[in-house]
Design a protein around this motif. Structure first.
Motif, PDB file in Angstrom:
ATOM      1  N   LEU B  40       4.321  -3.436  -6.589  1.00  0.00           N
ATOM      2  CA  LEU B  40       3.290  -4.483  -6.604  1.00  0.00           C
ATOM      3  C   LEU B  40       1.932  -3.900  -6.228  1.00  0.00           C
ATOM      4  O   LEU B  40       0.901  -4.242  -6.831  1.00  0.00           O
ATOM      5  CB  LEU B  40       3.685  -5.613  -5.639  1.00  0.00           C
ATOM      6  CG  LEU B  40       2.761  -6.830  -5.657  1.00  0.00           C
ATOM      7  CD1 LEU B  40       2.697  -7.440  -7.051  1.00  0.00           C
ATOM      8  CD2 LEU B  40       3.218  -7.868  -4.645  1.00  0.00           C
ATOM      9  N   GLY B  41       1.945  -2.990  -5.260  1.00  0.00           N
ATOM     10  CA  GLY B  41       0.695  -2.350  -4.840  1.00  0.00           C
ATOM     11  C   GLY B  41       0.029  -1.659  -6.013  1.00  0.00           C
ATOM     12  O   GLY B  41      -1.170  -1.821  -6.258  1.00  0.00           O
ATOM     13  N   LYS B  42       0.794  -0.904  -6.775  1.00  0.00           N
ATOM     14  CA  LYS B  42       0.223  -0.197  -7.924  1.00  0.00           C
ATOM     15  C   LYS B  42      -0.304  -1.182  -8.949  1.00  0.00           C
ATOM     16  O   LYS B  42      -1.370  -0.965  -9.564  1.00  0.00           O
ATOM     17  CB  LYS B  42       1.302   0.702  -8.551  1.00  0.00           C
ATOM     18  CG  LYS B  42       1.535   1.944  -7.719  1.00  0.00           C
ATOM     19  CD  LYS B  42       2.573   2.837  -8.334  1.00  0.00           C
ATOM     20  CE  LYS B  42       2.822   4.045  -7.420  1.00  0.00           C
ATOM     21  NZ  LYS B  42       4.165   4.566  -7.574  1.00  0.00           N
ATOM     22  N   MET B  43       0.465  -2.259  -9.124  1.00  0.00           N
ATOM     23  CA  MET B  43       0.058  -3.269 -10.106  1.00  0.00           C
ATOM     24  C   MET B  43      -1.274  -3.902  -9.714  1.00  0.00           C
ATOM     25  O   MET B  43      -2.159  -4.096 -10.556  1.00  0.00           O
ATOM     26  CB  MET B  43       1.158  -4.337 -10.168  1.00  0.00           C
ATOM     27  CG  MET B  43       1.284  -5.037 -11.494  1.00  0.00           C
ATOM     28  SD  MET B  43       2.902  -5.847 -11.552  1.00  0.00           S
ATOM     29  CE  MET B  43       2.525  -7.373 -10.768  1.00  0.00           C
ATOM     30  N   THR B  48      -6.750  -5.590 -10.598  1.00  0.00           N
ATOM     31  CA  THR B  48      -7.787  -6.372  -9.918  1.00  0.00           C
ATOM     32  C   THR B  48      -8.988  -5.509  -9.561  1.00  0.00           C
ATOM     33  O   THR B  48      -8.932  -4.286  -9.656  1.00  0.00           O
ATOM     34  CB  THR B  48      -7.248  -6.984  -8.617  1.00  0.00           C
ATOM     35  OG1 THR B  48      -6.898  -5.903  -7.747  1.00  0.00           O
ATOM     36  CG2 THR B  48      -6.041  -7.859  -8.868  1.00  0.00           C
ATOM     37  N   THR B  49     -10.062  -6.207  -9.153  1.00  0.00           N
ATOM     38  CA  THR B  49     -11.265  -5.482  -8.752  1.00  0.00           C
ATOM     39  C   THR B  49     -11.295  -5.375  -7.233  1.00  0.00           C
ATOM     40  O   THR B  49     -10.569  -6.058  -6.526  1.00  0.00           O
ATOM     41  CB  THR B  49     -12.519  -6.213  -9.258  1.00  0.00           C
ATOM     42  OG1 THR B  49     -12.477  -7.552  -8.784  1.00  0.00           O
ATOM     43  CG2 THR B  49     -12.580  -6.203 -10.755  1.00  0.00           C
ATOM     44  N   GLU B  69       5.009  -4.030   4.507  1.00  0.00           N
ATOM     45  CA  GLU B  69       4.485  -2.785   5.074  1.00  0.00           C
ATOM     46  C   GLU B  69       4.118  -1.793   3.986  1.00  0.00           C
ATOM     47  O   GLU B  69       3.040  -1.188   4.005  1.00  0.00           O
ATOM     48  CB  GLU B  69       5.530  -2.146   6.000  1.00  0.00           C
ATOM     49  CG  GLU B  69       5.450  -2.674   7.417  1.00  0.00           C
ATOM     50  CD  GLU B  69       6.713  -2.355   8.218  1.00  0.00           C
ATOM     51  OE1 GLU B  69       7.352  -1.328   7.929  1.00  0.00           O
ATOM     52  OE2 GLU B  69       7.052  -3.156   9.111  1.00  0.00           O
ATOM     53  N   GLU B  70       5.023  -1.663   3.000  1.00  0.00           N
ATOM     54  CA  GLU B  70       4.767  -0.717   1.923  1.00  0.00           C
ATOM     55  C   GLU B  70       3.563  -1.179   1.097  1.00  0.00           C
ATOM     56  O   GLU B  70       2.711  -0.376   0.710  1.00  0.00           O
ATOM     57  CB  GLU B  70       6.017  -0.590   1.034  1.00  0.00           C
ATOM     58  CG  GLU B  70       5.879   0.355  -0.139  1.00  0.00           C
ATOM     59  CD  GLU B  70       5.729   1.818   0.285  1.00  0.00           C
ATOM     60  OE1 GLU B  70       6.227   2.162   1.371  1.00  0.00           O
ATOM     61  OE2 GLU B  70       5.103   2.589  -0.467  1.00  0.00           O
ATOM     62  N   LEU B  71       3.482  -2.480   0.868  1.00  0.00           N
ATOM     63  CA  LEU B  71       2.371  -3.015   0.077  1.00  0.00           C
ATOM     64  C   LEU B  71       1.043  -2.763   0.802  1.00  0.00           C
ATOM     65  O   LEU B  71       0.067  -2.300   0.199  1.00  0.00           O
ATOM     66  CB  LEU B  71       2.579  -4.519  -0.140  1.00  0.00           C
ATOM     67  CG  LEU B  71       1.506  -5.238  -0.953  1.00  0.00           C
ATOM     68  CD1 LEU B  71       1.381  -4.624  -2.346  1.00  0.00           C
ATOM     69  CD2 LEU B  71       1.825  -6.723  -1.079  1.00  0.00           C
ATOM     70  N   PRO B 134       6.266  -8.499  -7.851  1.00  0.00           N
ATOM     71  CA  PRO B 134       6.807  -7.358  -8.624  1.00  0.00           C
ATOM     72  C   PRO B 134       7.477  -7.864  -9.895  1.00  0.00           C
ATOM     73  O   PRO B 134       8.140  -8.896  -9.881  1.00  0.00           O
ATOM     74  CB  PRO B 134       7.829  -6.735  -7.681  1.00  0.00           C
ATOM     75  CG  PRO B 134       7.464  -7.215  -6.329  1.00  0.00           C
ATOM     76  CD  PRO B 134       6.829  -8.553  -6.499  1.00  0.00           C
ATOM     77  N   GLU B 135       7.270  -7.108 -10.977  1.00  0.00           N
ATOM     78  CA  GLU B 135       7.844  -7.545 -12.245  1.00  0.00           C
ATOM     79  C   GLU B 135       9.329  -7.260 -12.294  1.00  0.00           C
ATOM     80  O   GLU B 135       9.771  -6.196 -11.858  1.00  0.00           O
ATOM     81  CB  GLU B 135       7.142  -6.812 -13.394  1.00  0.00           C
ATOM     82  CG  GLU B 135       5.743  -7.309 -13.590  1.00  0.00           C
ATOM     83  CD  GLU B 135       5.245  -7.022 -14.993  1.00  0.00           C
ATOM     84  OE1 GLU B 135       5.749  -6.050 -15.593  1.00  0.00           O
ATOM     85  OE2 GLU B 135       4.379  -7.774 -15.456  1.00  0.00           O
ATOM     86  N   PRO B 136      10.085  -8.187 -12.812  1.00  0.00           N
ATOM     87  CA  PRO B 136      11.513  -7.908 -12.947  1.00  0.00           C
ATOM     88  C   PRO B 136      11.735  -6.823 -14.010  1.00  0.00           C
ATOM     89  O   PRO B 136      10.901  -6.650 -14.903  1.00  0.00           O
ATOM     90  CB  PRO B 136      12.091  -9.246 -13.413  1.00  0.00           C
ATOM     91  CG  PRO B 136      10.943  -9.973 -14.020  1.00  0.00           C
ATOM     92  CD  PRO B 136       9.697  -9.502 -13.332  1.00  0.00           C
TER      93      PRO B 136
END
Lengths: 494, 443
Positions: B40-43, B48-49, B69-71, B134-136
């Motif tokens: 999700l973080g990478k996404m 986004t800006t 935490e990871e995000l 997160p995308e499935p």
């Protein structure tokens, strides 16, 4: 002329990677004993298995009394009148002779088998064979010769007209062989055709009418026994002239090396004492069961001795286990290579290395490289025919197997080597090579004990003969130039 | 190459099973925990800006904490996270309402489970804010790391026992007592910890000593079986059948028919702990044992002797192999490994009970046989046994995942064992030459 009892024509059979039979022809007439000879691997066994229905031929026909029949299974073979007596008998040791004869074809009355009818029928069969065997004796208790008679009776019980005997004399004593021949003559007179497979040429000349020779999967010739002599027959078998059956010996035995005194084990070995000198081949002669193999096993520690001492080069050895014999550089080539000499499912190299792992290992880890180098040397010097060192021992011919067993002990540089029936089941060509090796070992000063049931071999190879009977040494023959088979037999039978 | 395929042909059966169960358990996966946070973080960074204000939503629990935490770590310095909210929908709603009064929220980042909360779309103040989770993706349940570790965990005890059994079977013997020895060692170790080392307050050294003593006890029983076999020529089947009863009876007596659970937490280190990443300690131990056993059987004199004895005992004896000593050692090792299996089981379950290991001897023998070791002796490979053990575990696990009932699983397993032996027999007869088949294809 009537159609032959059996006519095999153009029999061809391939196994993966091997052409076992190439267009073999064979004819057998009623009342005839046909010898089927050839070196090991020549295709005799395969041909017999085709006849018996154990193998299907790729090509070729079988005709019985002129009538072509398909033999697709052992049952077909039996129905066509073929009875095969294999070297390893197909008898159930826990059943009686009668039960074995009628196994699978019990004589019944009202659905139950009739002991009396079977008993009578068995007696009649034994009468036909001309040998009295108790039908109610357990087969496991019968002698090898008697078991053979049971096998013959079993074949006759299904009206066999063709009887195949695969090395029937290999485990018989000379008297038993004589009795077997009497049985064969009796069967002959009843019009039965016999195919006799044997390595023992003198027997072939005694009992057979005709001989058919195979080599490399093909029939190389046929002859009437009366028209051929021993040398010609050997030449046909090996495909070249063999100048001599036994290599010349020129060693002079030296000082005493192995001294055995007062060996005893039950009734099998009784008070046996002898010595073997440096460079000497001492033969132990006698009938099967005379205690020769048992004596060898006591020296090697394979069995426990009740009493007696074994000394090598003046030093008394403490031998309780084979390990101790091996540590004292005594080697034993057993009479039964497959059951005792080799691990058939393992490679040649592993078999070779087994008694030598102390030398081929460091800190308990095996150094395979050293094994390969050492064994490679023996493959070359002993001319072991094998595609690779990794070949399974079970895939080799008898002669090459014997060479592998010999290599085991040569690697240890054994001082005493005991050969128990060194050439049993080995073809003529390989026999000669084994004899040459034995002579070489003697020339190196080793003490050699040779146990053999083949009298020509004993006379041809030994420097001295010890004859045994019922566990005792009954005589010694050291004047070899004048020794005869009769002299040995007289001491052996007493 | 050819030899490898001939020896380890079963590895293909294992691969086929793996592919089969992967196909059967192909399913939609929702990344959760740390991996979900990472994805999700990478996404978010991509889509986004920089100026956006982000609120992270998740439930309570270790997995969701790992997610947030990871995000947060992924977005640190790149995006502004105004709040990380853990809790129920009610909690989340209160916090978000409060935040909306302080300033705008441009994005809600949440776990897959949270993204399905009805309030996210039904509340007017939230319906305008985009939601990212997160995308499935599609992946077989069978091949998920958790599941594979689960398979390894399930089979570890049987696999350890199977090492010893392989040695015994290669000498043309059999040992039916391993299941009972497992129970005996499990009970003995926990009994000693409870009564001699201080129970729950036992120190590490005490625990280790108690476990070693239990293994030694199992090894002694194995040695006794070996002595009966070599000393009196009693068939191993009978000797070990008797010892199976003896060991089981001893275990019940020692435990008084009860479970013993008065053990310290440290006792679970072997069965449940993970010192190396996420791989359980017992699995690491199993792999080590297999490597040691493989080296022993293929490189050492002892290994040669074991094969030789099974191949032809008399020929081995006449070649100077110390037959009796080797057989004794093999049964001793087998007993010790069964004892170790008992310690692992007790550690996994943090208790010792005489009911452990029932029927294990049959699964262990099955693993050895499926792995290509001949019951006639003289032939077999250590890693073949590991493959055999995994085949059994994979079949059980795959059937669990696909919803086959446990009773039916037994039926299937029975036929699998039969099929494996049939395959081996055909191979031996030469009707089916796996080695040749694969060698010609790969050549």
């Amino acid at each position: 002329m009537a159609a032959p009892l059996l006519s095999m024509q153009g029999i061809t059979k391939s196994f993966p990677g091997v052409k076992a039979l190439r267009s073999v022809d064979l004819a057998l007439h009623a009342g005839e004993v046909l010898a089927l000879v050839g070196e090991n691997g020549a295709g005799k066994s395969t041909l017999i298995k085709v006849l018996g229905g154990a193998h299907l031929p790729d090509q070729g026909t079988l005709a019985f009394d002129g009538e072509v029949r398909q033999i697709n299974s052992p049952v077909d073979g039996r129905n066509a009148g073929v009875g095969i007596i294999y070297q390893e008998f197909n008898l159930v040791p826990q059943l009686t002779a009668r039960e074995n004869i009628f196994l699978g074809q019990e004589k019944t009355r009202f659905g139950c088998f009739s002991r009396q009818r079977e008993h009578d029928a068995a007696l009649a069969l034994f009468k036909r064979v001309g040998v009295a065997v108790d039908p109610e004796a357990l087969c496991g208790d019968l002698s090898v010769a008697q078991q053979q008679v049971v096998e013959i009776a079993k074949a006759l019980s299904v009206e066999a007209k063709i009887i195949v005997m695969d090395e029937p004399s290999a485990t018989l004593t000379p008297q038993e062989v004589e009795r077997l021949f009497a049985v064969m003559r009796e069967l002959k007179s009843q019009g039965i055709g016999i195919i006799y497979v044997s390595h023992r040429l003198e027997e072939i000349f005694e009992i057979c009418d005709r001989v058919s020779v195979m080599r490399d999967g093909t029939g190389v010739g046929e002859a009437t026994i009366a028209d051929i002599n021993r040398e010609q027959l050997i030449e046909m078998m090996v495909g070249r002239k063999l100048d001599k059956e036994f290599p010349p010996r020129a060693t002079q035995p030296g000082k005493e090396r192995l001294v055995v005194e007062g060996l005893n084990r039950g009734t099998a070995v009784r008070d046996v004492s002898f010595s073997v000198r440096e460079g000497e081949i001492l033969a132990l002669a006698g009938l099967v069961g005379a205690g020769r193999t048992e004596t060898a096993r006591l020296i090697f520690g394979a069995d426990k001795r009740d009493s007696g001492t074994i000394a090598l080069d003046g030093r008394i050895l403490d031998i309780q286990h084979p390990r101790q014999a091996i540590a004292n550089e005594i080697g034993l080539l057993t009479e039964d290579r497959k059951a005792q000499g080799l691990i058939l499912g393992q490679s040649l190299r592993e078999n070779f290395a087994l008694p030598n792992l102390d030398a081929f290992s460091r800190f308990g880890f095996v150094a395979e490289g050293n094994e390969k180098v050492a064994f490679g040397g023996f493959v070359e010097s002993l001319r072991i025919k094998t595609p690779s060192q990794e070949q399974l021992a079970g895939n080799l011919s008898g002669g090459n197997q014997q060479k592998v067993v010999l290599a085991k002990w040569l690697q240890r540089n054994c001082d005493v080597i005991i050969f128990d029936e060194p050439t049993r089941g080995i073809d003529v060509g390989a026999k000669y090579e084994i004899y040459v090796l034995m002579n070489e070992l003697a020339a190196q000063g080793k003490a050699i004990i040779m146990i053999s049931s083949e009298l020509p071999e004993i006379l041809g190879m030994a420097d001295r003969i010890l004859v045994m009977h019922e566990g005792r040494v009954t005589g010694e023959i050291s004047d070899m130039p004048n020794a005869t088979q009769q002299m040995i037999m007289e001491l052996a039978v007493q | 190459m050819k030899r490898f395929f001939a020896d380890y042909g079963m590895i293909f059966a294992l691969l086929v099973l793996g592919v089969l169960f992967s196909w059967l358990t192909w399913d939609e996966q929702h990344p959760t925990g740390a991996s979900g946070g990472r994805q999700l973080g990478k996404m978010i960074v991509k889509q986004t800006t920089q100026q956006q204000r982000i609120v992270v939503l998740a439930r309570d629990g270790a997995e969701d904490r790992a997610f947030t935490e990871e995000l947060a770590a992924q977005l640190a310095g790149k995006r502004e996270i105004v709040a990380i909210i853990h809790g129920s929908p009610q909690d989340a709603r209160k916090r978000i309402d409060q935040m909306l009064t302080e300033g705008s929220v441009d994005l809600l980042a949440c776990t897959p489970a949270v993204s399905t909360w009805p309030m996210l779309s039904s509340l007017p103040q939230l319906s305008e804010i985009p939601v990212l989770s997160p995308e499935p993706y599609h992946w077989p349940n069978f091949l998920k790391a958790d599941n594979l570790l689960n398979v390894a965990n399930q089979i570890v005890v049987i696999a350890v026992l199977a090492i010893g059994m392989t040695l015994v079977i290669i000498t043309a013997g059999i040992d039916l007592s391993v299941g009972s020895l497992l129970a005996l060692a499990a009970v003995a170790s926990t009994w000693l910890i409870r009564d001699a080392a201080g129970g729950e307050a036992a120190g590490t050294l005490g625990v280790v000593l108690c476990c070693l003593a239990a293994i030694a006890l199992a090894a002694a029983v194995g040695l006794f079986s070996g002595a009966m076999v070599t000393g009196f020529n009693i068939p191993p089947f009978i000797v070990t059948l008797a010892m199976m009863l003896v060991a089981s009876g001893l275990a019940y007596t020692m435990a008084g028919g009860q479970s013993i659970y008065q053990v310290p937490d440290s006792f679970a280190w072997l069965g449940r702990g993970t010192a190396l990443g996420s791989i359980p300690n017992s699995v690491v131990l199993m792999i080590l044992l297999y490597i040691i056993a493989h080296v022993m059987m293929s490189k050492t004199v002892l290994g040669r002797y074991i094969y030789a004895i099974g191949g032809n005992l008399e020929a081995a004896r006449l070649s100077g192999v110390p037959v009796k000593r080797v057989i004794l050692l093999v049964y001793l090792l087998n007993g010790a490994l069964a004892g170790l299996g008992g310690i692992i089981t007790a550690s996994q379950l943090k208790s010792g009970a005489p009911t452990y290991g029932i029927m294990y001897e049959l699964y262990v023998i099955a693993a050895v046989v499926v792995g290509g070791t001949s019951l006639m002796g003289g032939q077999g490979k250590i890693f073949g046994t590991l493959i055999g053990a995994f085949i059994i575990a994979v079949i059980q696990n795959g059937m669990n995942l696909t919803g086959v009932g446990s009773y039916m699983q037994k039926v299937v397993l029975g036929f699998v064992i039969l099929a494996a032996v049939l395959l081996d027999t055909l191979k031996r007869r030469g009707t089916l030459n796996l080695g040749k088949l694969f060698a010609s294809k790969t050549a």
